[in-house]
Design a protein around this motif. Structure first.
Motif, PDB file in Angstrom:
ATOM      1  N   UNK A   1     115.513  72.159 -54.480  1.00 40.21           N
ATOM      2  CA  UNK A   1     114.213  71.557 -53.852  1.00 40.21           C
ATOM      3  C   UNK A   1     114.365  69.810 -53.965  1.00 40.21           C
ATOM      4  N   UNK A   2     114.893  68.963 -54.062  1.00 37.29           N
ATOM      5  CA  UNK A   2     114.925  67.834 -54.052  1.00 37.29           C
ATOM      6  C   UNK A   2     115.267  67.286 -52.654  1.00 37.29           C
ATOM      7  N   UNK A   3     116.594  68.760 -52.438  1.00 37.34           N
ATOM      8  CA  UNK A   3     117.740  68.261 -51.202  1.00 37.34           C
ATOM      9  C   UNK A   3     116.614  69.205 -50.218  1.00 37.34           C
ATOM     10  N   UNK A   4     115.972  69.932 -50.009  1.00 37.73           N
ATOM     11  CA  UNK A   4     114.249  70.082 -49.171  1.00 37.73           C
ATOM     12  C   UNK A   4     114.093  69.322 -48.763  1.00 37.73           C
ATOM     13  N   UNK A   5     113.678  68.677 -49.679  1.00 36.30           N
ATOM     14  CA  UNK A   5     112.254  67.938 -49.868  1.00 36.30           C
ATOM     15  C   UNK A   5     112.658  65.887 -48.716  1.00 36.30           C
ATOM     16  N   UNK A   6     114.113  65.868 -49.144  1.00 31.77           N
ATOM     17  CA  UNK A   6     114.961  64.914 -47.870  1.00 31.77           C
ATOM     18  C   UNK A   6     115.593  65.329 -47.046  1.00 31.77           C
ATOM     19  N   UNK A   7     115.641  66.402 -46.585  1.00 29.13           N
ATOM     20  CA  UNK A   7     115.443  67.162 -45.600  1.00 29.13           C
ATOM     21  C   UNK A   7     114.334  66.423 -44.563  1.00 29.13           C
ATOM     22  N   UNK A   8     113.178  67.246 -45.123  1.00 31.79           N
ATOM     23  CA  UNK A   8     111.985  66.918 -44.256  1.00 31.79           C
ATOM     24  C   UNK A   8     112.138  65.631 -43.909  1.00 31.79           C
ATOM     25  N   UNK A   9     112.456  65.231 -44.803  1.00 35.84           N
ATOM     26  CA  UNK A   9     111.726  63.304 -44.589  1.00 35.84           C
ATOM     27  C   UNK A   9     112.934  62.904 -43.762  1.00 35.84           C
ATOM     28  N   UNK A  10     114.079  63.157 -44.059  1.00 32.67           N
ATOM     29  CA  UNK A  10     115.096  62.741 -42.816  1.00 32.67           C
ATOM     30  C   UNK A  10     114.345  63.677 -40.766  1.00 32.67           C
ATOM     31  N   UNK A  11     114.158  64.773 -41.329  1.00 34.82           N
ATOM     32  CA  UNK A  11     113.203  64.850 -39.968  1.00 34.82           C
ATOM     33  C   UNK A  11     112.508  64.275 -39.261  1.00 34.82           C
ATOM     34  N   UNK A  12     111.128  64.080 -40.624  1.00 33.55           N
ATOM     35  CA  UNK A  12     110.057  62.814 -39.780  1.00 33.55           C
ATOM     36  C   UNK A  12     110.407  61.882 -39.577  1.00 33.55           C
TER      37      UNK A  12
ATOM     38  N   UNK B   1     107.739  70.928 -55.901  1.00 38.29           N
ATOM     39  CA  UNK B   1     109.233  69.344 -56.122  1.00 38.29           C
ATOM     40  C   UNK B   1     108.129  68.974 -57.625  1.00 38.29           C
ATOM     41  N   UNK B   2     107.483  68.898 -57.480  1.00 39.12           N
ATOM     42  CA  UNK B   2     106.633  67.968 -58.273  1.00 39.12           C
ATOM     43  C   UNK B   2     106.100  69.119 -59.496  1.00 39.12           C
ATOM     44  N   UNK B   3     105.572  70.696 -58.768  1.00 38.37           N
ATOM     45  CA  UNK B   3     105.440  71.580 -59.771  1.00 38.37           C
ATOM     46  C   UNK B   3     106.719  72.047 -60.194  1.00 38.37           C
ATOM     47  N   UNK B   4     107.929  72.045 -59.774  1.00 33.81           N
ATOM     48  CA  UNK B   4     108.954  72.648 -60.437  1.00 33.81           C
ATOM     49  C   UNK B   4     109.447  71.466 -61.245  1.00 33.81           C
ATOM     50  N   UNK B   5     109.932  70.754 -61.508  1.00 29.46           N
ATOM     51  CA  UNK B   5     109.894  69.417 -62.642  1.00 29.46           C
ATOM     52  C   UNK B   5     109.198  69.474 -63.396  1.00 29.46           C
ATOM     53  N   UNK B   6     107.868  69.448 -63.839  1.00 26.97           N
ATOM     54  CA  UNK B   6     107.186  70.312 -64.495  1.00 26.97           C
ATOM     55  C   UNK B   6     107.520  70.948 -65.345  1.00 26.97           C
ATOM     56  N   UNK B   7     108.149  72.357 -64.252  1.00 29.81           N
ATOM     57  CA  UNK B   7     108.811  73.677 -65.664  1.00 29.81           C
ATOM     58  C   UNK B   7     109.643  73.452 -66.240  1.00 29.81           C
TER      59      UNK B   7
ATOM     60  N   UNK C   1     103.109  68.182 -38.504  1.00 28.47           N
ATOM     61  CA  UNK C   1     103.535  69.258 -39.137  1.00 28.47           C
ATOM     62  C   UNK C   1     104.631  68.685 -40.077  1.00 28.47           C
ATOM     63  N   UNK C   2     104.946  67.823 -40.098  1.00 28.69           N
ATOM     64  CA  UNK C   2     106.078  67.686 -40.710  1.00 28.69           C
ATOM     65  C   UNK C   2     105.642  67.049 -41.904  1.00 28.69           C
ATOM     66  N   UNK C   3     104.089  66.001 -41.289  1.00 25.09           N
ATOM     67  CA  UNK C   3     103.437  65.416 -42.838  1.00 25.09           C
ATOM     68  C   UNK C   3     102.618  66.152 -44.001  1.00 25.09           C
ATOM     69  N   UNK C   4     102.888  67.671 -43.170  1.00 23.30           N
ATOM     70  CA  UNK C   4     101.814  68.735 -44.313  1.00 23.30           C
ATOM     71  C   UNK C   4     103.368  69.362 -44.419  1.00 23.30           C
ATOM     72  N   UNK C   5     104.242  69.522 -43.994  1.00 30.76           N
ATOM     73  CA  UNK C   5     105.562  70.538 -44.967  1.00 30.76           C
ATOM     74  C   UNK C   5     105.743  69.316 -45.458  1.00 30.76           C
ATOM     75  N   UNK C   6     105.858  68.109 -45.511  1.00 32.17           N
ATOM     76  CA  UNK C   6     106.661  67.267 -46.815  1.00 32.17           C
ATOM     77  C   UNK C   6     105.727  66.818 -47.188  1.00 32.17           C
ATOM     78  N   UNK C   7     104.294  67.357 -47.639  1.00 38.48           N
ATOM     79  CA  UNK C   7     103.598  67.157 -49.132  1.00 38.48           C
ATOM     80  C   UNK C   7     102.928  68.174 -49.404  1.00 38.48           C
ATOM     81  N   UNK C   8     103.463  69.597 -48.716  1.00 35.14           N
ATOM     82  CA  UNK C   8     103.586  70.990 -49.744  1.00 35.14           C
ATOM     83  C   UNK C   8     104.830  70.939 -50.145  1.00 35.14           C
ATOM     84  N   UNK C   9     105.762  70.573 -50.014  1.00 33.50           N
ATOM     85  CA  UNK C   9     107.227  70.215 -50.667  1.00 33.50           C
ATOM     86  C   UNK C   9     107.324  69.704 -52.017  1.00 33.50           C
ATOM     87  N   UNK C  10     106.727  67.758 -51.638  1.00 33.22           N
ATOM     88  CA  UNK C  10     106.595  66.844 -53.184  1.00 33.22           C
ATOM     89  C   UNK C  10     105.465  67.947 -54.031  1.00 33.22           C
ATOM     90  N   UNK C  11     104.611  68.372 -53.087  1.00 41.91           N
ATOM     91  CA  UNK C  11     103.705  69.049 -54.665  1.00 41.91           C
ATOM     92  C   UNK C  11     104.374  70.090 -55.416  1.00 41.91           C
TER      93      UNK C  11
END
Length: 83
Positions: free
Chosen positions: A44-55, A22-28, A10-20
């Motif tokens: 968004x970057x802080x959220x991604x860091x949080x999920x990586x820490x959970x993983x 975050x990338x879209x948000x940076x481009x936008x 679950x955490x791997x799927x969530x991290x992949x989705x948040x990375x996607x």
């Protein structure tokens, strides 16, 4: 599948989705700075860091580490295919 395996998957799927996202948000934010704020990108970057820490935390769970050591031992002794 054990509970720890489910949480890791679950955490791997969530991290992949948040990375996607975050990338879209940076481009936008680069394409249309008035629409996406720097704060949005930062959050968004802080959220991604949080999920990586959970993983990382879940992967250090004693059950997971013990199974990892058992598998490594089985591979080293040639018993990995006995299961």
């Amino acid at each position: 599948m054990s509970e720890i395996d489910k949480k890791l998957a679950e955490s791997e799927k969530q991290i992949a989705e948040i990375e996607r996202q975050a990338s879209d948000l940076k481009v936008a934010s680069q394409a249309r700075p008035g629409v996406v704020s720097d704060e949005d990108v930062s959050l968004m970057e802080r959220l991604l860091a949080g999920w990586r820490a959970l993983r990382t935390s879940v992967s250090k769970h004693p059950e997971f580490r013990e199974r990892e050591r058992d598998l490594a031992l089985k591979k080293a002794t040639g018993r990995a295919k006995e299961n």
